[in-house]
Scaffold this motif. Sequence first.
Motif, PDB file in Angstrom:
ATOM      1  N   ASP A 147     -60.600 -13.125  -2.526  1.00 35.30           N
ATOM      2  CA  ASP A 147     -60.006 -12.065  -1.690  1.00 35.30           C
ATOM      3  C   ASP A 147     -60.320 -12.252  -0.202  1.00 35.30           C
ATOM      4  N   ASP A 152     -57.696 -13.888 -11.168  1.00 36.81           N
ATOM      5  CA  ASP A 152     -58.399 -14.281  -9.938  1.00 36.81           C
ATOM      6  C   ASP A 152     -57.900 -15.634  -9.435  1.00 36.81           C
ATOM      7  N   LYS A 192     -54.783 -14.880  -7.605  1.00 34.51           N
ATOM      8  CA  LYS A 192     -55.102 -14.239  -6.314  1.00 34.51           C
ATOM      9  C   LYS A 192     -55.558 -15.292  -5.306  1.00 34.51           C
ATOM     10  N   ASN A 249     -53.595 -16.254  -1.993  1.00 36.71           N
ATOM     11  CA  ASN A 249     -54.317 -16.080  -0.737  1.00 36.71           C
ATOM     12  C   ASN A 249     -54.275 -17.367   0.089  1.00 36.71           C
TER      13      ASN A 249
END
Length: 245
Positions: free
Chosen positions: A92, A117, A120, A124
Motif C-alpha cells: 500500500d 495483496d 494491490k 500500485n
Amino acid sequence: MYGEFAFLYDELMDDFDYEGWFNYIEEIFRRYDKDIREILEMACGTGSLSYYFAKKGYKLTAFDRSEEMLSIAYDKLRRFKNVKLLRQDMVDFKINKKFDCILSTCDSINYILDEKDLLKTFTNAYNHLRDGGLFIFDINSYYKLKELIGNNIFLQDRGEIFYTWQNQFDLDTNICNFYLTFFYSQDGEHFLRFDEEHKERAYKNEEIINTLKEAGFDKIDVYEAFSFHPAGKESERIKYVAMKK
Ligand SMILES: C[S@@+](CC[C@H](N)C(=O)[O-])C[C@H]1O[C@@H](n2cnc3c(N)ncnc32)[C@H](O)[C@@H]1O
C-alpha cells in the motif's frame, strides 16, 4: 519479518553477485530501448543492489518495510545525493510521483502471502509508473520453494556465524515457512542465539501473469534469471519484465 537477521544479511549473501544483477538490469533497459532515469526500488533490503544504481547516477527512491534492513541500507547509501530511502510497504505504498522503472529483486515479491495483496502491489506499481515504464522483478519459483526448499533442513557453519534453516511447505496455502536459528559470535568464543520465522508464498507462473494483466500491464516477458532465455519447469529464479503501455 527481517529483524536481527538484517545485521548478518550482507555477510550471508556474499555469494550473490549484485553487480552482475545490476549489469543484467541495465541490459534489460537497453534491450527494451528505454531511457531510464528515475527508478523506484521496492523492498530494497540492505541496499546492495541500490548501491550500484546510486553509483551510476540514477535518481533512485528505495523503500523497505524493515527498519533493521533500512538501517544497513542507510549506511551504504547516505553519501549519494541522488538517493531517497523510505520506510513503506509494497502492498500500500504511496509516493507522490511516477517513475521510469520499478524494481524488486531477490524474491521480495514471494513475501506477499495472498492474491489480494499481490494484486494491490502490482496495481500500485502500475500506478507509480510513467507510460512506457518497466516493472522488473524476480521470484523464487514454485518449483524451488516446493521441491528444493520444501520440507528440507539446511545448516551452515561459517565459524563466527552458524545457522540452521528448517522449512515446511504447506500444500494448502502454497506458503513455505522458514524457521531460522542463528548463533553468532564477535569474539569467536561466546555465541548469541536468535530465531526468526519467514514466510514465502510459491506462485505459479500463470498466477503472476494473470495478476500482472489484471493490474493493467500490457507486454509481459518471463525469463530464467539472469538470462534472456525463457523460464523452464526447473528454473529456480524467474525474472519478469512487465511494461505499462
Ligand atoms: C530477501 S530480502 C531482498 C532484499 C533486497 N531486494 C535484495 O535484493 O537483497 C526481502 C526484502 O523484502 C522486504 N519486504 C518483505 N515484504 C515487504 C513488504 N510488504 N513491503 C516492503 N518490503 C518488504 C523485507 O524486509 C526484505 O528486506
